[in-house]
Write a protein that holds these residues in place. Structure first.
Motif, PDB file in Angstrom:
ATOM      1  N   GLY A  11       0.784  -1.226   0.000  1.00 52.89           N
ATOM      2  CA  GLY A  11       0.000   0.000   0.000  1.00 52.89           C
ATOM      3  C   GLY A  11       0.814   1.273   0.000  1.00 52.89           C
ATOM      4  O   GLY A  11       0.315   2.324  -0.405  1.00 52.89           O
ATOM      5  N   SER A  12       2.061   1.189   0.442  1.00 52.00           N
ATOM      6  CA  SER A  12       2.865   2.402   0.589  1.00 52.00           C
ATOM      7  C   SER A  12       4.343   2.036   0.544  1.00 52.00           C
ATOM      8  O   SER A  12       4.718   0.881   0.852  1.00 52.00           O
ATOM      9  CB  SER A  12       2.543   3.057   1.942  1.00 52.00           C
ATOM     10  OG  SER A  12       3.460   4.082   2.227  1.00 52.00           O
ATOM     11  N   SER A  14       6.256   2.963   2.696  1.00 56.86           N
ATOM     12  CA  SER A  14       6.618   2.721   4.099  1.00 56.86           C
ATOM     13  C   SER A  14       6.517   1.228   4.455  1.00 56.86           C
ATOM     14  O   SER A  14       6.999   0.802   5.491  1.00 56.86           O
ATOM     15  CB  SER A  14       5.744   3.560   5.042  1.00 56.86           C
ATOM     16  OG  SER A  14       4.393   3.180   4.938  1.00 56.86           O
ATOM     17  N   ASP A  15       5.886   0.434   3.581  1.00 62.92           N
ATOM     18  CA  ASP A  15       5.784  -1.016   3.808  1.00 62.92           C
ATOM     19  C   ASP A  15       7.024  -1.765   3.304  1.00 62.92           C
ATOM     20  O   ASP A  15       7.236  -2.934   3.656  1.00 62.92           O
ATOM     21  CB  ASP A  15       4.551  -1.589   3.091  1.00 62.92           C
ATOM     22  CG  ASP A  15       3.253  -0.960   3.560  1.00 62.92           C
ATOM     23  OD1 ASP A  15       3.166  -0.621   4.755  1.00 62.92           O
ATOM     24  OD2 ASP A  15       2.327  -0.826   2.745  1.00 62.92           O
ATOM     25  N   HIS A  41      -7.214   2.317  -1.551  1.00 57.76           N
ATOM     26  CA  HIS A  41      -8.026   3.528  -1.366  1.00 57.76           C
ATOM     27  C   HIS A  41      -7.410   4.771  -1.999  1.00 57.76           C
ATOM     28  O   HIS A  41      -8.113   5.694  -2.373  1.00 57.76           O
ATOM     29  CB  HIS A  41      -8.297   3.772   0.130  1.00 57.76           C
ATOM     30  CG  HIS A  41      -7.067   3.739   0.982  1.00 57.76           C
ATOM     31  ND1 HIS A  41      -6.518   2.558   1.444  1.00 57.76           N
ATOM     32  CD2 HIS A  41      -6.262   4.723   1.420  1.00 57.76           C
ATOM     33  CE1 HIS A  41      -5.436   2.837   2.147  1.00 57.76           C
ATOM     34  NE2 HIS A  41      -5.252   4.141   2.148  1.00 57.76           N
ATOM     35  N   ARG A  42      -6.051   4.794  -2.142  1.00 60.85           N
ATOM     36  CA  ARG A  42      -5.435   5.980  -2.728  1.00 60.85           C
ATOM     37  C   ARG A  42      -5.342   5.890  -4.256  1.00 60.85           C
ATOM     38  O   ARG A  42      -5.401   6.897  -4.948  1.00 60.85           O
ATOM     39  CB  ARG A  42      -4.029   6.174  -2.151  1.00 60.85           C
ATOM     40  CG  ARG A  42      -4.023   6.625  -0.702  1.00 60.85           C
ATOM     41  CD  ARG A  42      -2.615   6.544  -0.125  1.00 60.85           C
ATOM     42  NE  ARG A  42      -2.535   7.075   1.216  1.00 60.85           N
ATOM     43  CZ  ARG A  42      -1.588   6.754   2.085  1.00 60.85           C
ATOM     44  NH1 ARG A  42      -0.651   5.889   1.757  1.00 60.85           N
ATOM     45  NH2 ARG A  42      -1.571   7.288   3.289  1.00 60.85           N
ATOM     46  N   ALA A  65       0.429  -6.549   0.846  1.00 63.21           N
ATOM     47  CA  ALA A  65       0.804  -6.119   2.194  1.00 63.21           C
ATOM     48  C   ALA A  65       0.260  -4.726   2.453  1.00 63.21           C
ATOM     49  O   ALA A  65       0.377  -3.838   1.604  1.00 63.21           O
ATOM     50  CB  ALA A  65       2.331  -6.098   2.318  1.00 63.21           C
ATOM     51  N   ALA A  66      -0.334  -4.544   3.621  1.00 61.23           N
ATOM     52  CA  ALA A  66      -0.843  -3.218   3.971  1.00 61.23           C
ATOM     53  C   ALA A  66      -1.008  -3.115   5.474  1.00 61.23           C
ATOM     54  O   ALA A  66      -1.148  -4.120   6.180  1.00 61.23           O
ATOM     55  CB  ALA A  66      -2.170  -2.949   3.265  1.00 61.23           C
ATOM     56  N   GLY A  67      -1.002  -1.874   5.937  1.00 58.13           N
ATOM     57  CA  GLY A  67      -1.214  -1.619   7.354  1.00 58.13           C
ATOM     58  C   GLY A  67      -2.515  -0.883   7.584  1.00 58.13           C
ATOM     59  O   GLY A  67      -3.226  -0.531   6.644  1.00 58.13           O
ATOM     60  N   LEU A  68      -2.856  -0.678   8.852  1.00 55.97           N
ATOM     61  CA  LEU A  68      -4.089   0.023   9.268  1.00 55.97           C
ATOM     62  C   LEU A  68      -5.328  -0.726   8.749  1.00 55.97           C
ATOM     63  O   LEU A  68      -5.392  -1.935   8.898  1.00 55.97           O
ATOM     64  CB  LEU A  68      -4.039   1.485   8.816  1.00 55.97           C
ATOM     65  CG  LEU A  68      -2.848   2.286   9.408  1.00 55.97           C
ATOM     66  CD1 LEU A  68      -2.679   3.617   8.722  1.00 55.97           C
ATOM     67  CD2 LEU A  68      -3.007   2.450  10.897  1.00 55.97           C
ATOM     68  N   ALA A  91       1.303  -0.598  11.423  1.00 52.14           N
ATOM     69  CA  ALA A  91       1.504   0.761  10.904  1.00 52.14           C
ATOM     70  C   ALA A  91       0.855   1.832  11.771  1.00 52.14           C
ATOM     71  O   ALA A  91       0.877   2.996  11.428  1.00 52.14           O
ATOM     72  CB  ALA A  91       0.955   0.852   9.479  1.00 52.14           C
TER      73      ALA A  91
HETATM   74  C1  RP5 Z   1      -1.531   1.625   4.287  1.00 50.73           C
HETATM   75  O1  RP5 Z   1      -1.364   2.654   5.197  1.00 50.73           O
HETATM   76  C2  RP5 Z   1      -0.151   1.259   3.833  1.00 50.73           C
HETATM   77  O2  RP5 Z   1      -0.118  -0.080   3.469  1.00 50.73           O
HETATM   78  C3  RP5 Z   1       0.724   1.544   5.027  1.00 50.73           C
HETATM   79  O3  RP5 Z   1       0.978   0.373   5.785  1.00 50.73           O
HETATM   80  C4  RP5 Z   1      -0.126   2.488   5.860  1.00 50.73           C
HETATM   81  C5  RP5 Z   1       0.519   3.832   6.056  1.00 50.73           C
HETATM   82  O4  RP5 Z   1       0.871   4.374   4.798  1.00 50.73           O
HETATM   83  P1  RP5 Z   1       1.732   5.720   4.694  1.00 50.73           P
HETATM   84  O5  RP5 Z   1       0.900   6.787   5.352  1.00 50.73           O
HETATM   85  O6  RP5 Z   1       3.030   5.454   5.409  1.00 50.73           O
HETATM   86  O7  RP5 Z   1       1.938   5.960   3.229  1.00 50.73           O
HETATM   87  O8  RP5 Z   1      -2.306   2.018   3.187  1.00 50.73           O
END
Ligand code: RP5
Length: 168
Positions: A11-12, A14-15, A41-42, A65-68, A91
């Motif tokens: 997702g980012s 940051s992952d 979502h983005r 892979a994603a957070g939140l 995250a």
């Molecule tokens: C999720 O939001 C992403 O997978 C990441 O783990 C989390 C934070 O994203 P950033 O704000 O660091 O881009 O969509």
């Protein structure tokens, strides 16, 4: 026909530090992979288009892979019938429990194979993807078995070293 590959989506950026071990593990097993930063979502349109295109080009397994509120794996699973492995990442303030539940609790009919939160899950996603790809690939199955044999030998060696140090 292109060589079958595993598509790793996150997702980012940051992952990436955690997900680097997924890419490294796939490489160590000589499994072809592609990686993409894309968000449910983005960048929903780009996520959709990438999955449709990767599916058509011979992607065998998707890793997401994603957070939140981690809906990336579920979104991908809604687009393709290839197996989807979800890696929940830590995250935010809930330390990955949020992404674990978002990834694992898919309603019936659209499955996601969810691995552990974070580092261990990132590695296991690669091994699981490789095992799925190995269903029709005997040489890959042999490489996975060899890797397990190496792990076994390492644990046995560590125990031998521990016992030797205790009885020295
Ligand atoms: C999720 O939001 C992403 O997978 C990441 O783990 C989390 C934070 O994203 P950033 O704000 O660091 O881009 O969509």
């Amino acid at each position: 026909m292109n060589r079958p590959f595993v598509a790793v989506l996150m997702g980012s950026d940051s992952d990436l530090p955690v997900m680097q071990s997924t890419l490294d593990t796939l490489s160590s097993l000589n499994v072809a992979w592609e990686v993409k930063i894309t968000s449910a979502h983005r960048t929903p349109r780009e996520t959709h288009d990438f999955v449709v295109d990767a599916d058509a080009r011979g992607c065998g397994v998707f890793i997401a892979a994603a957070g939140l509120a981690a809906h990336l794996a579920g979104t991908i699973a809604s687009i393709t019938t290839r197996p989807v492995i979800g890696v929940p990442l830590e995250a935010g303030s809930l330390r990955g429990i949020d992404s674990l539940l978002s990834t694992v609790q898919m309603p019936a009919g659209i499955p996601v194979a969810c691995v552990a939160i974070g580092k261990a899950g990132a590695k296991n996603a690669a091994y699981l993807a490789a095992q799925i790809m190995a269903v029709n690939d005997e040489p890959l199955r042999s490489r996975i078995k060899a890797e397990r044999a190496t792990n076994t030998a390492q644990v046995l060696a560590k125990d031998r070293a521990l016992q030797a140090s205790l009885h020295a």
